[in-house]
Scaffold this motif. Sequence first.
Motif, PDB file in Angstrom:
ATOM      1  N   TRP A   1       0.974  -1.649   0.022  1.00 54.99           N
ATOM      2  CA  TRP A   1       0.092   0.432   0.078  1.00 54.99           C
ATOM      3  C   TRP A   1       1.233   1.272   0.346  1.00 54.99           C
ATOM      4  O   TRP A   1       1.584   1.004   0.738  1.00 54.99           O
TER       5      TRP A   1
ATOM      6  N   TYR B   1       2.190  -5.225   2.739  1.00 61.36           N
ATOM      7  CA  TYR B   1       1.287  -6.546   3.167  1.00 61.36           C
ATOM      8  C   TYR B   1       1.387  -8.111   3.115  1.00 61.36           C
ATOM      9  O   TYR B   1       1.861  -8.203   1.939  1.00 61.36           O
TER      10      TYR B   1
ATOM     11  N   ALA C   1      -4.073 -11.136   6.339  1.00 64.86           N
ATOM     12  CA  ALA C   1      -2.739 -10.666   6.720  1.00 64.86           C
ATOM     13  C   ALA C   1      -2.230 -10.133   6.963  1.00 64.86           C
ATOM     14  O   ALA C   1      -3.185  -9.917   8.152  1.00 64.86           O
TER      15      ALA C   1
ATOM     16  N   ARG D   1       0.085  -6.651   8.543  1.00 62.47           N
ATOM     17  CA  ARG D   1       1.157  -5.844   7.679  1.00 62.47           C
ATOM     18  C   ARG D   1       3.180  -6.311   8.141  1.00 62.47           C
ATOM     19  O   ARG D   1       3.252  -6.527   9.769  1.00 62.47           O
TER      20      ARG D   1
ATOM     21  N   LYS E   1      -7.161  -3.442  -5.080  1.00 62.30           N
ATOM     22  CA  LYS E   1      -6.757  -2.030  -5.413  1.00 62.30           C
ATOM     23  C   LYS E   1      -7.334  -1.428  -6.141  1.00 62.30           C
ATOM     24  O   LYS E   1      -7.847  -0.325  -6.169  1.00 62.30           O
TER      25      LYS E   1
ATOM     26  N   TRP F   1      -8.667  -0.679  -2.058  1.00 69.96           N
ATOM     27  CA  TRP F   1      -8.305  -1.331  -0.815  1.00 69.96           C
ATOM     28  C   TRP F   1      -6.964   0.064  -0.434  1.00 69.96           C
ATOM     29  O   TRP F   1      -7.026   0.667   0.387  1.00 69.96           O
ATOM     30  N   THR F   2      -6.745   0.520  -1.793  1.00 70.03           N
ATOM     31  CA  THR F   2      -5.608   1.500  -1.479  1.00 70.03           C
ATOM     32  C   THR F   2      -5.852   3.296  -1.816  1.00 70.03           C
ATOM     33  O   THR F   2      -4.973   3.498  -1.838  1.00 70.03           O
TER      34      THR F   2
ATOM     35  N   ASP G   1      -5.327  -1.355   9.238  1.00 66.73           N
ATOM     36  CA  ASP G   1      -5.109  -2.556   8.796  1.00 66.73           C
ATOM     37  C   ASP G   1      -7.095  -3.134   9.100  1.00 66.73           C
ATOM     38  O   ASP G   1      -7.217  -3.935   8.984  1.00 66.73           O
TER      39      ASP G   1
ATOM     40  N   TRP H   1      -9.770  -1.010   7.759  1.00 68.23           N
ATOM     41  CA  TRP H   1      -9.618  -1.600   5.947  1.00 68.23           C
ATOM     42  C   TRP H   1      -9.082  -2.494   5.788  1.00 68.23           C
ATOM     43  O   TRP H   1     -10.078  -3.000   4.692  1.00 68.23           O
ATOM     44  N   SER H   2      -7.830  -2.711   5.605  1.00 67.59           N
ATOM     45  CA  SER H   2      -7.546  -4.395   5.167  1.00 67.59           C
ATOM     46  C   SER H   2      -8.217  -5.367   5.522  1.00 67.59           C
ATOM     47  O   SER H   2      -8.603  -6.595   4.753  1.00 67.59           O
ATOM     48  N   TRP H   3      -8.447  -5.647   6.477  1.00 66.70           N
ATOM     49  CA  TRP H   3      -9.295  -7.097   7.136  1.00 66.70           C
ATOM     50  C   TRP H   3     -11.128  -6.748   6.644  1.00 66.70           C
ATOM     51  O   TRP H   3     -11.878  -7.604   7.083  1.00 66.70           O
TER      52      TRP H   3
END
Length: 469
Positions: free
Chosen positions: A91, A123, A142, A144, A344, A349-350, A361, A363-365
């Motif tokens: 990211w 990640y 996932a 980081r 993405k 995601w980014t 983290d 937002w990623s989950w």
Amino acid sequence: MSPLFSSLARSPRRADALFELGDAVLCADGPVRSLVELSLVGEHRRGHGGLYDALAAGRVDVARLRRALAAVPLPRAADNQLVLAADITCWLRPDAHTSPQRILCHTYGRGKDQHIPVPGWPYSVICALETGRSSWTAPLDALRLAPGDDAATVTAGQMRELVERLIAAGQWRDGDPEILIVVDAGYDVPRLAFLLKDLPVQVLGRMRSDRVLRRAAPPRTPGTRGRPPRHGGEFVFGDPATWDTPDAATVTETRLYGTATARAWDRLHPRLTHRSAWTAQLGALPVIEGTVIRLQVDHLPSGATPKPVWLWWSGTDATETDIDLLWQAFLRRFDIEHTFRLFKQTLGWTCPKIRTPEAADRWSWLILAVFTQLRLARPLAADLRRPWEKPSPPDRLTPARVRRDFRHLRPNAACPAEAPKPSRPGPGRPPGRKNTRATPRHDVHTVRKTDTAKPRQRKSTTPRPRRTG
């Protein structure tokens, strides 16, 4: 909605905001370009303030969500083997000078040797792969990477915890084929196999074409004095004179690559030294034997000149059937790139300009839970194709086409989010008062070109073989 979203947060108010945020990501028209625009989607009934508050101060129950992801049905290979692919995706946050824990991420430029390090949050993502060509995977974890982390060590610990969760969830039982872990050349494959040797797994990964491995030590001649050798002769990837006769060889006709020739040599290992990752290893370094596979194809779909691919497998005594299954499983590893591209470019995601890594983290989950929800809705979705798109069979719908129909599937599922309650916005900063607290900066050192720098030497096309691991 699926019980997956019940693992997202503990605060009821912020949990409801995350539930509806996940719905907005799945039901939005087109790719997600902005985080605040998700509050305008009809399925998101709250304001943009609650959206940002949930990401900034919410608490995600990551352990519970990981167990939920390990318990859902997972894709398997043709022989019912569970295949896991691990890779690192970044990211990029080059201009986020106030965001901590950024590190330099390796990116690929469009030109030759245009690899530029860009600050960001890398990640490590692990996905379960399907059999055959597909744009679907099953993301399971996932993590980081923090500054100073070793990718192989972090991935090994992440993979160990995931395998233990899969065993606890009944995804693997005694008598099942060992779990196959597939990685690319960015990982130290023998070290990864050494760190996971006590688990029911096999490791398959690509090696650089300049590597030099060693054969097994020859039998000791009676009457010979001195210390017995630990390594045999050299096996130089770039020198065919050191290869000898392969222990197994296969020739397969493929549609995309023409004739694929695979040759395998058994019981080869790297010569390790007490450097880099092996510095803390006490005593004699281990001898990590495996099988080396050289894959050569006639042509590539892109028209580029095909180069041989060198693979290392942690198993030994491979048969011709094993060789074919292994190199085909490695080609399936690139399906994870489709998942990263969907994360993405479609799910956004980014795209959020999040300051803290903790919010990143969360937002990623949320994106992992959203994609899992999309995968579970796959058999129920209809093909809402555009007039210029070709029809697709129901079992061959891409993730983007399943997402296109998710809005029609959502009313048939229960949503755990409660109806929003009316509230007033906070007072905020008093009028006329300026912000006197400067946000701390977390700059990442980047190498810049200067006039006094030495001219860059041209990279050699015949690099020296790497004789140590």
